[in-house]
Design an enzyme around this catalytic site. Structure first.
Site, short mmCIF file in Angstrom:
data_model
loop_
_atom_site.label_atom_id
_atom_site.label_comp_id
_atom_site.label_asym_id
_atom_site.label_seq_id
_atom_site.Cartn_x
_atom_site.Cartn_y
_atom_site.Cartn_z
N ASP A 96 1.40 26.75 35.85
CA ASP A 96 1.88 27.58 36.95
C ASP A 96 3.21 27.08 37.51
O ASP A 96 3.43 25.86 37.63
CB ASP A 96 0.82 27.56 38.06
N GLU A 131 4.61 29.45 32.97
CA GLU A 131 5.06 30.56 33.82
C GLU A 131 6.50 30.30 34.27
O GLU A 131 6.77 29.36 35.01
CB GLU A 131 4.16 30.69 35.05
#
Length: 567
Positions: free
Chosen positions: A240, A304
């Site tokens: 993330d 990401e």
């Protein structure tokens, strides 16, 4: 409604003779693999993003859970999905619904227990489904033991987070933040600790303090977290917010972004984030994680990254001698298409070319339409295009990534401010919350037409179910003669053929109305994909393009409205 011609045809012969440049071709074939099967599981299958709170509630509390995902394992098999990526299920105060982690080695009770996780993994693996975990390394919860001790200036933990003295004090004696950095969720990225008498950095919520990756002990701690879950049997990680991992040591003010159109300096988009994003040290840290995964058998890591500059994104691939990740997520179908009017054949081709032309040698592409942070595909681009866009991402060369519900064409729900859960929306208040709230795309999966769409037996779900569930649901589409889910299943089967696993791609036609491309592989059938992006029936001469095509062919898959297969 007009019928749309989104379909595949199979040629009556196997090979297309063409001299297309290498930039317009993509081929992945292992010389050491005589059986011509993808050894890397993440190259073979579809990766589906599962938002656990909204997938299936097994215990009737209104919140989806790990047991619920396990109970739906046969759904993934039937759908043809071979990898599931779970958004965070680790222990958390849930200020940002699991992205504020208070214990990296524990399952949150909302979702179940470690035993539930182990049972899920066992069940998924028994059905050849890989499980990818969300790894959230940029920050922890402010309730994490590390942060509590860091606030207390514990010698071991005092530098686990990014702490800075105030720039000064205002006329009332209040401390002034070190610089103008702002949070992704709005307002200053610095929060004052009265106990420690310093500011700590939080690029997300106040309750999500940023870890200090210039401290080797922090790097070691997170390396150990990765090993913990790999030893548990997880098949890989989606990492993330990787761009935010490291900050520039100057801690200088960030300049205003040119031509952003944003006039409010409390908003993230007002600034050009030259000191808080994509610092070179980030690559070093991530490469270390990849090396850990390489020491285990058959594991996977994706990142990401949202950035307009393709060169920045490509750095996160690394190269053949110094890999950084298996691939960074390709969000260009999200970033570069603002709405229906942007979806044209020429635009889609330019996005595919952009990625393939810049991808480092020997690397593997991927294609993403939506996720838990973006409005649903059908809401952004129109319900009539869902089959066509699923065809595009699942049959381009590379890994296709789906968000749960895209297989049935789920759309954003209308969520009132009173029902809003997402802090990104709540922070903007009742007049503007819809501009940033991610709740509309996170509503419960629509399984059938019973109460709560078959998602939960609770009297109230954590967020309201979309009101259209009585007609738009899995059961109804499975029973229909034509439906989005049936197209999706056919696509999942087709993408396993050698042509789509290993073959080349050539564009036959790319106009404002139509995109047509050919996938071919020596010794295997050749396929033509034709997508009509317009709102009207369109006639196109695919033989008038750049690729030599036969005079006739057979429809193999079509959209849920359009010409019959077999014609």
């Amino acid at each position: 409604m007009k019928s749309y011609v989104f379909f595949f045809v199979i040629f009556s012969y196997a090979i297309i003779n063409s001299q297309a440049s290498s930039l317009r071709l993509f081929r992945e074939r292992r010389a050491d693999d005589p059986n011509e099967t993808q050894k890397e599981f993440w190259k073979r299958g579809i990766l589906m993003d599962i938002y656990p709170r909204s997938f299936y509630d097994s215990d009737g509390d209104g919140i989806g859970d790990i047991k619920g995902i396990t109970e739906k394992s046969d759904y993934f098999v039937d759908l043809g999905v071979e990898m599931i990526w779970l958004n965070p299920v680790l222990k958390s105060p849930m200020k940002d619904f699991g992205y504020d982690i208070s214990d990296f080695r524990a399952i949150d009770p909302i979702f179940g227990t470690m035993e539930d996780y182990e049972n899920m993994l066992k069940e998924m693996h028994s059905k050849n489904i890989k499980v990818i975990f969300d790894f959230v390394p940029n920050h922890t919860s402010d309730q994490h033991e590390w942060f509590i001790k860091s606030v207390q200036n514990d010698p071991k933990y005092k530098d686990y987070y990014v702490w800075k003295d105030p720039k000064g004090y205002n006329s009332t004696g209040a401390p002034i933040p070190p610089n103008n950095w702002v949070s992704i969720f709005r307002f200053s990225a610095w929060e004052w600790s009265e106990e420690r008498k310093q500011f700590y950095l939080h690029k997300f919520l106040i309750e999500q303090p940023d870890l200090n990756y210039r401290n080797p002990e922090v790097v070691k701690e997170m390396n150990d977290v990765i090993r913990f879950w790999l030893d548990k049997g997880v098949d890989g990680f989606r990492v993330d917010a990787i761009q935010n991992l490291v900050e520039d040591v100057s801690f200088a003010d960030e300049p205003a972004a040119a031509n952003s159109g944003i006039t409010d300096p409390t908003l993230e988009g007002y600034y050009n984030h030259i000191y808080t994003l994509n610092q070179p040290e980030t690559i070093v840290v991530v490469r270390g994680w990849h090396e850990i995964l390489e020491s285990y058998k058959d594991r996977f890591m994706t990142l990401e990254i949202y950035d307009e500059d393709v060169k920045v994104i490509m750095k996160f691939y690394g190269n053949e001698t110094n890999p950084v990740s298996d691939f960074p997520f390709n969000f260009f179908f999200i970033n570069k298409l603002s709405g229906r009017s942007d979806v044209t054949g020429t635009r889609l081709k330019s996005i595919v070319d952009l990625w393939l032309d810049n991808m480092p040698k020997g690397k593997w592409p991927n294609w993403v339409l939506g996720n838990h942070d973006r409005n649903r595909v059908s809401s952004r681009f129109g319900t009539d295009l869902i089959d066509a866009l699923n065809m595009l991402v699942l049959l381009l060369p590379g890994t296709g990534v789906s968000y749960y519900g895209e297989e049935i064409g789920m759309v954003d729900a209308v969520i009132s401010f009173e029902d809003t859960q997402d802090p990104a929306g709540i922070n903007l208040g009742p007049d503007h919350y819809t501009e940033t709230s991610r709740d509309p795309e996170r509503t419960p999966m629509q399984w059938d037409d019973t109460e709560n769409a078959g998602f939960s037996t609770a009297s109230k779900t954590w967020i309201p179910v979309n009101e259209n569930y009585r007609t738009l649901n899995v059961k109804a589409q499975n029973e229909a003669s034509q439906s989005h889910i049936k197209v999706y299943k056919d696509l999942a089967k087709l993408r396993l053929k050698k042509t789509f696993q290993f073959g080349t791609i050539e564009f036959a036609v790319a106009t404002d109305e139509v995109l047509a491309f050919v996938r071919s592989y020596e010794g295997s059938p050749t396929y033509l994909v034709v997508i009509n992006t317009s709102a009207e029936d369109t006639t196109v001469d695919v033989q008038n393009g750049d690729v030599k095509l036969p005079d006739s062919a057979t429809v193999v898959i079509r959209s849920s409205t359009g010409y019959q297969r077999g014609n």
